[in-house]
Design a protein around this motif. Structure first.
Motif, mmCIF file in Angstrom:
data_model
loop_
_atom_site.group_PDB
_atom_site.id
_atom_site.type_symbol
_atom_site.label_atom_id
_atom_site.label_comp_id
_atom_site.label_asym_id
_atom_site.label_seq_id
_atom_site.Cartn_x
_atom_site.Cartn_y
_atom_site.Cartn_z
ATOM 1 N N VAL A 1 36.684 32.010 52.141
ATOM 2 C CA VAL A 1 35.354 32.141 52.657
ATOM 3 C C VAL A 1 35.472 33.301 53.771
ATOM 4 O O VAL A 1 36.317 33.692 54.678
ATOM 5 N N VAL A 2 34.609 34.297 53.508
ATOM 6 C CA VAL A 2 34.462 35.735 54.440
ATOM 7 C C VAL A 2 33.277 35.255 55.298
ATOM 8 O O VAL A 2 32.086 35.536 54.603
ATOM 9 N N GLU A 3 33.305 35.637 56.609
ATOM 10 C CA GLU A 3 32.346 35.346 57.380
ATOM 11 C C GLU A 3 31.436 36.892 57.715
ATOM 12 O O GLU A 3 32.287 37.673 58.328
ATOM 13 N N PHE B 1 33.522 33.730 48.906
ATOM 14 C CA PHE B 1 32.039 33.421 49.475
ATOM 15 C C PHE B 1 32.127 34.203 50.577
ATOM 16 O O PHE B 1 33.070 34.494 51.273
ATOM 17 N N VAL B 2 30.790 34.706 50.581
ATOM 18 C CA VAL B 2 30.334 35.732 51.797
ATOM 19 C C VAL B 2 29.088 35.066 52.324
ATOM 20 O O VAL B 2 28.157 35.077 51.543
ATOM 21 N N ALA B 3 28.900 34.718 53.863
ATOM 22 C CA ALA B 3 27.836 34.068 54.401
ATOM 23 C C ALA B 3 28.113 34.499 55.988
ATOM 24 O O ALA B 3 29.201 34.916 56.339
ATOM 25 N N ASN B 4 26.869 34.341 56.614
ATOM 26 C CA ASN B 4 26.975 34.445 58.055
ATOM 27 C C ASN B 4 27.441 33.035 58.701
ATOM 28 O O ASN B 4 27.655 32.071 57.919
ATOM 29 N N ALA C 1 26.828 34.842 48.904
ATOM 30 C CA ALA C 1 27.153 35.451 47.762
ATOM 31 C C ALA C 1 28.678 35.114 47.421
ATOM 32 O O ALA C 1 29.320 34.503 48.195
ATOM 33 N N PHE C 2 28.935 35.069 46.166
ATOM 34 C CA PHE C 2 30.243 34.655 45.508
ATOM 35 C C PHE C 2 30.524 35.742 44.532
ATOM 36 O O PHE C 2 29.699 36.118 43.716
ATOM 37 N N GLY C 3 31.617 36.148 44.607
ATOM 38 C CA GLY C 3 32.073 37.079 43.597
ATOM 39 C C GLY C 3 33.438 37.972 44.133
ATOM 40 O O GLY C 3 33.953 37.676 45.067
ATOM 41 N N ASN C 4 33.682 38.777 43.135
ATOM 42 C CA ASN C 4 35.040 39.601 43.272
ATOM 43 C C ASN C 4 34.539 40.915 43.620
ATOM 44 O O ASN C 4 34.101 41.854 42.884
ATOM 45 N N PHE C 5 34.619 41.183 44.868
ATOM 46 C CA PHE C 5 34.130 42.446 45.413
ATOM 47 C C PHE C 5 34.770 43.789 45.224
ATOM 48 O O PHE C 5 34.491 44.908 45.306
ATOM 49 N N LYS C 6 36.224 43.572 44.912
ATOM 50 C CA LYS C 6 37.020 44.674 44.402
ATOM 51 C C LYS C 6 36.495 45.288 43.221
ATOM 52 O O LYS C 6 36.462 46.342 43.247
ATOM 53 N N ARG C 7 36.028 44.370 42.338
ATOM 54 C CA ARG C 7 35.409 44.724 41.181
ATOM 55 C C ARG C 7 33.819 45.253 41.446
ATOM 56 O O ARG C 7 33.388 46.139 40.687
ATOM 57 N N PRO D 1 32.996 42.569 57.488
ATOM 58 C CA PRO D 1 34.246 42.682 56.740
ATOM 59 C C PRO D 1 34.146 43.025 55.472
ATOM 60 O O PRO D 1 35.021 43.013 54.484
ATOM 61 N N ILE D 2 33.095 43.616 54.953
ATOM 62 C CA ILE D 2 32.684 43.988 53.465
ATOM 63 C C ILE D 2 33.877 45.037 53.011
ATOM 64 O O ILE D 2 34.277 45.134 51.931
ATOM 65 N N ARG D 3 34.067 46.085 54.000
ATOM 66 C CA ARG D 3 34.982 47.037 53.741
ATOM 67 C C ARG D 3 36.130 46.568 53.386
ATOM 68 O O ARG D 3 37.182 46.973 52.459
ATOM 69 N N GLY D 4 36.738 45.439 53.860
ATOM 70 C CA GLY D 4 38.249 44.805 53.616
ATOM 71 C C GLY D 4 38.288 43.980 52.318
ATOM 72 O O GLY D 4 39.204 43.846 51.851
ATOM 73 N N ILE D 5 37.077 43.773 51.664
ATOM 74 C CA ILE D 5 37.013 42.964 50.427
ATOM 75 C C ILE D 5 36.597 43.843 49.152
ATOM 76 O O ILE D 5 36.599 43.529 48.049
#
Length: 333
Positions: A261-263, A222-225, A278-284, A65-69
């Motif tokens: 939380v994004v899986e 947050f991003v994790a599996n 990972a934790f962060g603002n992925f748009k930035r 889902p990285i493209r979405g964030i």
């Protein structure tokens, strides 16, 4: 001449649907069966003469889902560049009549997302296209799009940057803070355990959140599996309450320390030296640059009697702001 229109006899009534197969079942009449390639069932024979669902089932794969964030831009050429300033524009205080000395200027950094071309070139026999009980071309296009999404999602997380995007986990990392760390290097926090989340895992998560500066925390996640999230889901605070609170409404996301939380299945499992969270603002923090949407070329001439479907997609990606993403590393220090 007077012609009397008589109703057809029952035995001559036209059969609707799969009339040939129904006739074979009822009367034993000869049934002409065709396979996609004329050989085995798993190559297409299963679709004839059975009546099948209009939507073909598939074994689901985890799509990142990285493209979405992340921040996604569409570019017109492969030479995309982005400028990022670091340090801001310094300012100063002065009295009403005091001189205003020149202040320092911002420092510019150039971001060049590494890119590559995804491609697929499957072939289908013309007989299969003619005889299949479903729209093979549409189904194949959907399969290609799904595979492209899986491949690019993996690259956004851990891609090497060689003929493909550079994932954020492929960036250099350090324990240094934002003021001392080199541009492009991500900051990580060690769990205190060489193989797991450690005894103070709940405290480490709080520290990870606070490592991110306040302006970035607006819109952070947050991003994790799934395996890592299963371990985190069991964590409790000092009062015995779970840190990860479930959403009260059906469409409300569950929040960990107040953040969504994004899986992402492309994130590594908890293990020695793994950047498992990972934790962060992925748009930035993460930039995706794509030249165009997926293009599919239908080629029935090069390899007759097969029809080739040549699909391409050019996409790049890299970390744009290394201060916007923080990592949790499974390490003693």
């Amino acid at each position: 001449m007077d012609v009397t229109v008589r109703p057809a006899l029952d035995g001559a009534r036209q059969q609707q649907g799969d009339a040939g197969f129904a006739g074979f079942v009822r009367t034993g009449a000869t049934l002409e069966m065709k396979a996609f390639t004329g050989v085995s069932g798993d190559s297409g024979g299963y679709a004839v003469p059975r009546e099948i669902d209009a939507e073909i089932g598939r074994v689901l794969t985890g799509l990142s889902p990285i493209r979405g964030i992340a921040h996604v831009v569409t570019v017109g050429s492969a030479g995309y560049r982005k400028l990022v300033t670091s340090g801001g524009t310094p300012s100063g205080w002065a009295a009403e009549t005091e001189a205003r000395p020149t202040t320092a200027t911002p420092v510019f950094r150039e971001i060049v997302p590494p890119s590559g071309e995804l491609y697929a070139n499957p072939s289908v026999s013309q007989a299969m296209l003619d005889d299949a009980a479903f729209d093979v071309e549409e189904w194949l296009a959907s399969e290609i799009a799904t595979e492209f999404a899986r491949a690019e999602g993996s690259a956004f997380v851990s891609g090497s940057g060689i003929n493909r995007p550079k994932g954020f986990l492929a960036q250099p990392s350090s324990t240094d803070g934002d003021a001392r760390r080199a541009f492009g290097t991500l900051q990580y926090l060690a769990t205190g355990s060489a193989s797991g989340l450690g005894n103070g895992a709940a405290d480490r998560l709080v520290e990870l959140v606070q490592m991110l500066k306040a302006p970035y925390r607006q819109g952070a996640c947050f991003v994790a599996n799934a395996a890592t999230l299963a371990l985190i889901r069991k964590l409790k605070d000092g009062n015995g309450a779970f840190l990860w609170q479930p959403g009260l409404a059906a469409d409300q996301a569950s929040l960990l320390l107040g953040y969504p939380v994004v899986e992402a299945e492309d994130m590594p499992d908890v293990g020695a030296d793994a950047m498992a969270l990972a934790f962060g603002n992925f748009k930035r923090g993460y930039l995706i640059a794509e030249r165009h949407e997926t293009a599919i070329l239908r080629d029935p001439y090069s390899n007759k009697p097969f029809v080739s479907f040549y699909a391409t997609k050019r996409v790049g990606g890299c970390v744009a702001d290394s201060n916007a993403i923080k990592l949790l590393k499974i390490a003693a220090s």
